[in-house]
Each structure stands twice: as C-alpha cells, then as structure tokens.
Design a protein around this motif. Sequence first.
Motif, PDB file in Angstrom:
ATOM      1  N   GLU A  13      18.406  14.944  20.201  1.00 61.63           N
ATOM      2  CA  GLU A  13      18.395  15.327  18.794  1.00 61.63           C
ATOM      3  C   GLU A  13      17.259  14.581  18.099  1.00 61.63           C
ATOM      4  O   GLU A  13      17.021  13.402  18.363  1.00 61.63           O
ATOM      5  N   TRP A  14      16.605  15.276  17.211  1.00 60.99           N
ATOM      6  CA  TRP A  14      15.506  14.678  16.460  1.00 60.99           C
ATOM      7  C   TRP A  14      15.957  14.468  15.020  1.00 60.99           C
ATOM      8  O   TRP A  14      16.462  15.381  14.382  1.00 60.99           O
ATOM      9  N   GLU A  15      15.751  13.245  14.525  1.00 58.77           N
ATOM     10  CA  GLU A  15      16.140  12.911  13.154  1.00 58.77           C
ATOM     11  C   GLU A  15      15.010  12.156  12.478  1.00 58.77           C
ATOM     12  O   GLU A  15      14.235  11.456  13.140  1.00 58.77           O
ATOM     13  N   LEU A  16      14.941  12.273  11.176  1.00 59.34           N
ATOM     14  CA  LEU A  16      13.954  11.513  10.427  1.00 59.34           C
ATOM     15  C   LEU A  16      14.339  10.035  10.400  1.00 59.34           C
ATOM     16  O   LEU A  16      15.514   9.693  10.315  1.00 59.34           O
ATOM     17  N   ASP A  17      13.331   9.165  10.461  1.00 64.93           N
ATOM     18  CA  ASP A  17      13.622   7.741  10.391  1.00 64.93           C
ATOM     19  C   ASP A  17      13.983   7.346   8.960  1.00 64.93           C
ATOM     20  O   ASP A  17      14.012   8.182   8.051  1.00 64.93           O
ATOM     21  N   GLY A  70      11.533   8.302   6.328  1.00 70.49           N
ATOM     22  CA  GLY A  70      11.358   9.737   6.142  1.00 70.49           C
ATOM     23  C   GLY A  70       9.964  10.217   6.478  1.00 70.49           C
ATOM     24  O   GLY A  70       9.549  11.288   6.042  1.00 70.49           O
ATOM     25  N   THR A  71       9.222   9.446   7.289  1.00 65.57           N
ATOM     26  CA  THR A  71       7.845   9.807   7.613  1.00 65.57           C
ATOM     27  C   THR A  71       7.657  10.351   9.022  1.00 65.57           C
ATOM     28  O   THR A  71       6.663  11.013   9.291  1.00 65.57           O
ATOM     29  N   GLU A  72       8.549  10.048   9.927  1.00 64.05           N
ATOM     30  CA  GLU A  72       8.399  10.553  11.289  1.00 64.05           C
ATOM     31  C   GLU A  72       9.774  10.836  11.909  1.00 64.05           C
ATOM     32  O   GLU A  72      10.784  10.302  11.481  1.00 64.05           O
ATOM     33  N   TYR A  73       9.732  11.683  12.938  1.00 60.88           N
ATOM     34  CA  TYR A  73      10.965  12.024  13.652  1.00 60.88           C
ATOM     35  C   TYR A  73      11.176  11.059  14.815  1.00 60.88           C
ATOM     36  O   TYR A  73      10.240  10.696  15.518  1.00 60.88           O
ATOM     37  N   VAL A  74      12.429  10.674  15.013  1.00 65.04           N
ATOM     38  CA  VAL A  74      12.815   9.788  16.107  1.00 65.04           C
ATOM     39  C   VAL A  74      13.841  10.528  16.963  1.00 65.04           C
ATOM     40  O   VAL A  74      14.754  11.169  16.440  1.00 65.04           O
ATOM     41  N   SER A  75      13.676  10.440  18.290  1.00 68.62           N
ATOM     42  CA  SER A  75      14.608  11.148  19.182  1.00 68.62           C
ATOM     43  C   SER A  75      15.829  10.290  19.468  1.00 68.62           C
ATOM     44  O   SER A  75      15.750   9.071  19.583  1.00 68.62           O
ATOM     45  N   ASP A  76      16.956  10.961  19.581  1.00 67.83           N
ATOM     46  CA  ASP A  76      18.224  10.323  19.944  1.00 67.83           C
ATOM     47  C   ASP A  76      18.723  11.015  21.203  1.00 67.83           C
ATOM     48  O   ASP A  76      19.130  12.177  21.165  1.00 67.83           O
TER      49      ASP A  76
END
Length: 98
Positions: A36-40, A43-49
């Motif tokens: 799942e990809w979520e904003l850090d 709110g500037t980049e996506y982080v994977s979970d």
Amino acid sequence: MATNKPSLASTVIFNGARPKKPVYVSPYILGGFSREWELDSTGTEYVSDDNPQYNAGLDIKYSINSNLTLDLTANTDFAQVEADDQQVESDPLRYVFP
C-alpha cells in the motif's frame, strides 16, 4: 505354447488380500503479499507499506465405500470470493402518456 492368448490363461486367486481404505491428508500453506502506498507526514512523497500474508489449512479425503467419499477442509478461506454490490434504483417510475 502361446502366452498372449486369453483363452489359455488360468484363474489367479489371491488369498488374504483385503482392500485398503487409505486416508489422504494434505496440509497446505498459502502466502501472499500486498503493498500500500501512503503519503508521509509532510505530504510530499509516497511511502510503501509492505504486508506479507500467510494462511494455512488441511484437506482430508477418505473413501467410506466405493460410492461415497468424505472430503474435509480445515480453515477454508472464503475471503477471496468476489461478489458484485447490488444496486437499487431509488427514483420512482414515471409514465409519460402522449
């Protein structure tokens, strides 16, 4: 003497032979992976979970008699079944007469 002729074959009798009813046991392990990809927090980049998923179960098969077989499954996963959402139209029917 011809050994390939069925008419010359003799009767074979097995003494003490009984049919067996084996039980087949099949354990299994299912594995999966989801990301799942979520904003850090900024709110500037996506982080994977990454989320690994595991599921285990057991299948048992037993022949009760020549016409009946017992199949058992432990830990059946029905979560993989997809169903369509039912939609109902809420507007009343309108009839237009000329």
